[in-house]
Design an enzyme around this catalytic site. Structure first.
Site, short mmCIF file in Angstrom:
data_model
loop_
_atom_site.label_atom_id
_atom_site.label_comp_id
_atom_site.label_asym_id
_atom_site.label_seq_id
_atom_site.Cartn_x
_atom_site.Cartn_y
_atom_site.Cartn_z
N SER A 116 -7.67 -52.65 5.91
CA SER A 116 -7.08 -52.69 4.56
C SER A 116 -7.26 -54.05 3.92
O SER A 116 -7.73 -54.17 2.77
CB SER A 116 -5.60 -52.32 4.61
OG SER A 116 -5.41 -50.99 5.04
N ASP A 160 -5.68 -61.30 8.66
CA ASP A 160 -6.78 -60.40 8.33
C ASP A 160 -7.56 -60.87 7.12
O ASP A 160 -8.80 -60.82 7.10
CB ASP A 160 -6.26 -58.99 8.08
CG ASP A 160 -5.60 -58.38 9.30
OD1 ASP A 160 -5.74 -58.96 10.40
OD2 ASP A 160 -4.93 -57.34 9.16
#
Length: 343
Positions: A116, A160
């Site tokens: 994501s 991330d």
């Protein structure tokens, strides 16, 4: 003119969870991760028909609407809407853009590889190319973090976005007020080759939402010092210890720390592990794996195993008899990038 971009997914090797507020605000966090040659991709095509179209071909989802400066979040391609909304607000004076955005990823959402956040970075990097935005790596990663965590409201950490933007093997430090320091590691080629030969990446076939797991972790932090906080202290220490083992080329020690981190992490929240994961772990260890760890928040997705390269084939054959899939990969030294394609 078409604009294309890609950003690499990552393996969370150690320290995951210490990048999540409020822990990192109170104690500071540290994470070791490495980007791999599985990526998220984006194509932007400017239009003049007064509409906006977002498409995720891998998810078979499409959103089309007349041009607007802001689109509400309703669960349909919110990542695409989030990047568009912020870019229009911050970099285009609130003026809507007519365009098509098409994306896909080499890994499904909820895989534990940061898909994501990587998608947000890929879309944002494409916009930076389209509009010639003067954004450096830290700017892109921090903006991607704000879009996902603050604008859209998805819970999680910051590793991330920075892994996707910078690429390579990094030791990241997380401070209060969302400050992040990325320390790229100069690892000898033979060490990376040995590590690559020693990791078997297995997809369980189960896509899961990390939101509930992270929410439980956050609530544990807010309740004050206790087992959860002490566990994350250990995960953070493991990140430093694993970094040292990797720089020295001690892959067996690397595996020991990986296994210890998994044992610590699985006690953080009820849904981090489950009977299927435990079964796969047991089968893998019986087939020669030194240790295993679920990548990401847990609950499913990818599991990485450390094994003597001589035993690699036996482990792969054993895992392939289960319900998931062994996925080949290589480490990726480069981060997000974008380019223009004449039409």
């Amino acid at each position: 003119m078409l604009i294309r971009s890609k950003a690499p997914l990552r393996l969370g090797l150690a320290g995951g969870g210490s990048d999540v507020a409020p822990y990192c605000d109170l104690y500071g966090g540290a994470v070791l991760n490495a980007s791999i040659n599985l990526s998220s991709y984006c194509t932007i095509e400017p239009c003049n028909d007064g509409t906006v179209t977002f498409t995720a071909t891998d998810r078979e989802e499409t959103f089309t609407a007349p041009c607007a400066a802001h689109f509400a979040y309703d669960g349909l391609l919110d990542l695409h809407k989030g990047v568009y909304n912020r870019v229009i607000r911050d970099f285009n004076d609130g003026e809507p853009l007519s365009l098509k955005i098409c994306t896909y990823s080499d890994a499904p959402a909820g895989s534990g590889l940061g898909s994501s956040s990587t998608m947000v970075v890929a879309i944002l990097t494409a916009f930076a190319e389209l509009l010639h935005l003067p954004l450096g790596e830290y700017d892109v990663a921090h903006l991607a973090f704000e879009i996902e965590r603050l604008d859209i409201g998805l819970r999680g950490g910051a590793q991330d976005q920075y892994a996707a933007t910078f690429g390579g093997v990094n030791f990241m430090e997380f401070h209060e007020h969302s400050r992040v320091t990325v320390n790229p590691l100069r690892i000898k080629k033979w060490i990376l080759s040995e590590l690559e030969a020693s990791i078997v990446l297995y997809y369980t076939g189960v896509s899961r939402s990390s939101d509930m797991i992270i929410a439980q972790q956050i609530e544990s932090f807010k309740s004050g010092p206790g087992k959860s906080v002490e566990a994350v202290h250990q995960l953070k220490q493991d990140a430093g210890a694993m970094k040292d083992a990797l720089l020295r080329g001690n892959i067996r020690r690397f595996g020991e720390i990986l296994g210890r981190s998994w044992e610590t992490k699985r006690n953080l929240a009820d849904k981090i592990s489950n009977p299927q994961i435990e079964e796969v772990m047991g089968v893998a260890q019986a087939a020669g794996a030194w240790a295993g760890k679920v990548s990401g928040a847990g609950g499913g997705g990818f599991i990485m195993f450390i094994v003597d390269p001589v035993e690699r084939v036996r482990l792969i054959r054993t895992l392939n008899q289960l319900n998931g899939d062994v996925v080949p990969f290589q480490f990726e030294p480069d981060g997000a990038c974008a380019w223009s394609v004449p039409t």
